[in-house]
Design a protein around this motif. Structure first.
Motif, PDB file in Angstrom:
ATOM      1  N   ARG A  69      53.674  34.821  78.900  1.00 44.14           N
ATOM      2  CA  ARG A  69      52.489  35.329  77.892  1.00 44.14           C
ATOM      3  C   ARG A  69      53.195  35.290  76.649  1.00 44.14           C
ATOM      4  NH1 ARG A  69      50.830  37.189  82.656  1.00 44.14           N
ATOM      5  NH2 ARG A  69      48.794  36.675  83.336  1.00 44.14           N
ATOM      6  N   PRO A  70      53.318  34.095  76.130  1.00 47.54           N
ATOM      7  CA  PRO A  70      54.114  34.082  74.653  1.00 47.54           C
ATOM      8  C   PRO A  70      53.365  34.863  73.511  1.00 47.54           C
ATOM      9  CG  PRO A  70      53.922  31.838  75.483  1.00 47.54           C
ATOM     10  CD  PRO A  70      53.285  32.897  76.335  1.00 47.54           C
ATOM     11  N   GLY A  71      51.965  34.289  73.739  1.00 41.18           N
ATOM     12  CA  GLY A  71      50.942  34.973  72.521  1.00 41.18           C
ATOM     13  C   GLY A  71      50.760  36.498  72.654  1.00 41.18           C
ATOM     14  N   LEU A  72      50.757  37.204  73.769  1.00 43.57           N
ATOM     15  CA  LEU A  72      50.877  38.719  73.785  1.00 43.57           C
ATOM     16  C   LEU A  72      52.276  39.133  73.318  1.00 43.57           C
ATOM     17  CD1 LEU A  72      48.967  39.239  77.314  1.00 43.57           C
ATOM     18  CD2 LEU A  72      48.328  39.771  74.910  1.00 43.57           C
ATOM     19  N   ARG A  73      53.401  38.508  73.770  1.00 41.84           N
ATOM     20  CA  ARG A  73      54.437  38.924  73.150  1.00 41.84           C
ATOM     21  C   ARG A  73      54.680  38.883  71.898  1.00 41.84           C
ATOM     22  NH1 ARG A  73      58.383  41.817  76.026  1.00 41.84           N
ATOM     23  NH2 ARG A  73      60.096  41.780  74.810  1.00 41.84           N
ATOM     24  N   ALA A  74      54.208  37.837  71.269  1.00 39.55           N
ATOM     25  CA  ALA A  74      54.168  37.846  69.695  1.00 39.55           C
ATOM     26  C   ALA A  74      53.414  38.905  68.859  1.00 39.55           C
ATOM     27  CB  ALA A  74      53.571  36.393  69.340  1.00 39.55           C
ATOM     28  N   LEU A  75      52.264  39.292  69.661  1.00 37.95           N
ATOM     29  CA  LEU A  75      51.274  40.225  69.108  1.00 37.95           C
ATOM     30  C   LEU A  75      51.983  41.640  69.240  1.00 37.95           C
ATOM     31  CD1 LEU A  75      47.962  39.515  70.437  1.00 37.95           C
ATOM     32  CD2 LEU A  75      48.604  39.376  68.138  1.00 37.95           C
ATOM     33  N   ALA A  76      52.948  41.893  70.443  1.00 39.20           N
ATOM     34  CA  ALA A  76      53.607  43.012  70.387  1.00 39.20           C
ATOM     35  C   ALA A  76      54.746  43.058  69.343  1.00 39.20           C
ATOM     36  CB  ALA A  76      54.243  43.078  72.094  1.00 39.20           C
ATOM     37  N   ALA A  77      55.365  41.893  69.405  1.00 37.59           N
ATOM     38  CA  ALA A  77      56.492  41.853  67.921  1.00 37.59           C
ATOM     39  C   ALA A  77      55.770  42.348  66.661  1.00 37.59           C
ATOM     40  CB  ALA A  77      56.902  40.549  68.039  1.00 37.59           C
ATOM     41  N   LEU A  78      54.801  41.897  66.526  1.00 45.32           N
ATOM     42  CA  LEU A  78      54.109  42.255  65.168  1.00 45.32           C
ATOM     43  C   LEU A  78      53.669  43.841  65.048  1.00 45.32           C
ATOM     44  CD1 LEU A  78      51.699  39.125  64.303  1.00 45.32           C
ATOM     45  CD2 LEU A  78      53.938  39.988  63.120  1.00 45.32           C
ATOM     46  N   ALA A  79      53.272  44.218  66.296  1.00 38.20           N
ATOM     47  CA  ALA A  79      52.831  45.383  66.627  1.00 38.20           C
ATOM     48  C   ALA A  79      53.964  46.789  66.318  1.00 38.20           C
ATOM     49  CB  ALA A  79      51.930  45.727  67.624  1.00 38.20           C
ATOM     50  N   THR A  80      55.058  46.201  66.421  1.00 42.17           N
ATOM     51  CA  THR A  80      56.115  47.089  66.598  1.00 42.17           C
ATOM     52  C   THR A  80      56.833  46.749  65.149  1.00 42.17           C
ATOM     53  OG1 THR A  80      56.661  46.455  68.695  1.00 42.17           O
ATOM     54  CG2 THR A  80      58.594  47.455  67.272  1.00 42.17           C
ATOM     55  N   ALA A  81      57.034  45.527  64.420  1.00 43.66           N
ATOM     56  CA  ALA A  81      57.856  45.287  63.364  1.00 43.66           C
ATOM     57  C   ALA A  81      56.900  45.921  62.131  1.00 43.66           C
ATOM     58  CB  ALA A  81      58.152  43.870  63.191  1.00 43.66           C
ATOM     59  N   VAL A 162      55.757  31.227  69.975  1.00 43.58           N
ATOM     60  CA  VAL A 162      54.723  31.187  70.765  1.00 43.58           C
ATOM     61  C   VAL A 162      54.414  29.573  71.201  1.00 43.58           C
ATOM     62  CG1 VAL A 162      52.176  31.322  71.039  1.00 43.58           C
ATOM     63  CG2 VAL A 162      53.723  33.348  70.076  1.00 43.58           C
ATOM     64  N   GLN A 163      54.416  28.599  70.361  1.00 46.29           N
ATOM     65  CA  GLN A 163      54.537  27.275  70.643  1.00 46.29           C
ATOM     66  C   GLN A 163      55.318  26.775  71.623  1.00 46.29           C
ATOM     67  OE1 GLN A 163      54.021  25.420  66.753  1.00 46.29           O
ATOM     68  NE2 GLN A 163      51.649  25.379  66.611  1.00 46.29           N
ATOM     69  N   GLU A 164      56.435  26.974  71.026  1.00 42.65           N
ATOM     70  CA  GLU A 164      57.585  26.390  72.088  1.00 42.65           C
ATOM     71  C   GLU A 164      57.576  27.161  73.248  1.00 42.65           C
ATOM     72  OE1 GLU A 164      61.126  24.568  73.100  1.00 42.65           O
ATOM     73  OE2 GLU A 164      59.506  24.262  71.396  1.00 42.65           O
ATOM     74  N   GLY A 165      57.410  28.536  73.413  1.00 43.45           N
ATOM     75  CA  GLY A 165      57.228  29.138  74.727  1.00 43.45           C
ATOM     76  C   GLY A 165      56.165  28.537  75.583  1.00 43.45           C
ATOM     77  N   ARG A 166      54.994  28.242  74.999  1.00 45.16           N
ATOM     78  CA  ARG A 166      54.199  27.449  75.692  1.00 45.16           C
ATOM     79  C   ARG A 166      54.309  26.296  76.224  1.00 45.16           C
ATOM     80  NH1 ARG A 166      49.029  29.894  72.176  1.00 45.16           N
ATOM     81  NH2 ARG A 166      49.012  31.832  73.559  1.00 45.16           N
ATOM     82  N   ARG A 167      55.301  25.364  75.457  1.00 44.65           N
ATOM     83  CA  ARG A 167      55.637  23.936  75.619  1.00 44.65           C
ATOM     84  C   ARG A 167      56.615  24.289  76.870  1.00 44.65           C
ATOM     85  NH1 ARG A 167      59.827  21.050  75.130  1.00 44.65           N
ATOM     86  NH2 ARG A 167      60.861  22.213  73.870  1.00 44.65           N
ATOM     87  N   LEU A 168      57.466  25.144  76.974  1.00 45.53           N
ATOM     88  CA  LEU A 168      58.274  25.301  78.000  1.00 45.53           C
ATOM     89  C   LEU A 168      57.888  25.785  79.202  1.00 45.53           C
ATOM     90  CD1 LEU A 168      61.141  27.426  76.134  1.00 45.53           C
ATOM     91  CD2 LEU A 168      61.293  24.968  76.866  1.00 45.53           C
TER      92      LEU A 168
END
Length: 171
Positions: A69-81, A162-168
């Motif tokens: 779930r790359p989108g959720l992972r990106a949100l978690a990244a922003l929520a930490t950084a 996120v785009q690359e993760g979804r593509r993979l």
């Protein structure tokens, strides 16, 4: 977001863990003894903290690429950084104010320093607190520049991951 129970569970876990991380960082900001003077070491610590934010985002980009779930992972990244980034500046402003009380238009508590940091980050402009001294103005200008980099470059890298993760995943 996924419509299945597993996807909802992942979204809730991401939200809860993100809120917990932000709460831990905020608690650390208020509990750590910030009683040293504003010195060159403070500026180096701020720069070091910025490097930590960049490394954290880089680690998250790699995790996004491997995530289901790359989108959720990106949100978690922003929520930490983002909270870490903001609290680094708030602590620096607080230390500057304690060392040179005329640096800002009024004295600042930790909460005031956090408020000022959020004012600069959100670009709503200065109202009741503004930088007066040259070091305060330089630091504020540095935050404005770093804000643009964080919002522009970092978000772009996360979106690309996120785009690359979804593509993979589609392979």
């Amino acid at each position: 977001m996924d419509r299945n129970p597993e996807g909802r569970r992942a979204a809730v876990l991401t939200a809860v863990s993100s809120l917990l991380m932000a709460a831990v960082l905020l608690a650390a900001y208020y509990l750590l003894p910030l009683d040293s003077a504003f010195t060159a070491a403070t500026v180096l610590a701020l720069i070091g903290g910025g490097v930590v934010v960049v490394l954290l985002l880089g680690w998250h980009v790699r995790a996004i690429l491997r995530s289901r779930r790359p989108g959720l992972r990106a949100l978690a990244a922003l929520a930490t950084a983002v909270p870490l980034f903001l609290l680094l500046f708030a602590a620096t402003y607080y230390l500057l104010e304690r060392s040179a009380p005329d640096s800002f238009s009024e004295s600042m508590s930790r909460t005031d320093a956090l408020y000022f940091t959020m004012t600069v980050f959100s670009t709503v402009g200065f109202g009741d607190i503004s930088p007066r001294s040259e070091p305060a103005r330089l630091l504020t200008t540095g935050q404005m520049t770093a804000n643009l980099l964080l919002l522009g470059v970092a978000v772009r890298f996360l979106a690309g991951a996120v785009q690359e993760g979804r593509r993979l995943q589609d392979r």
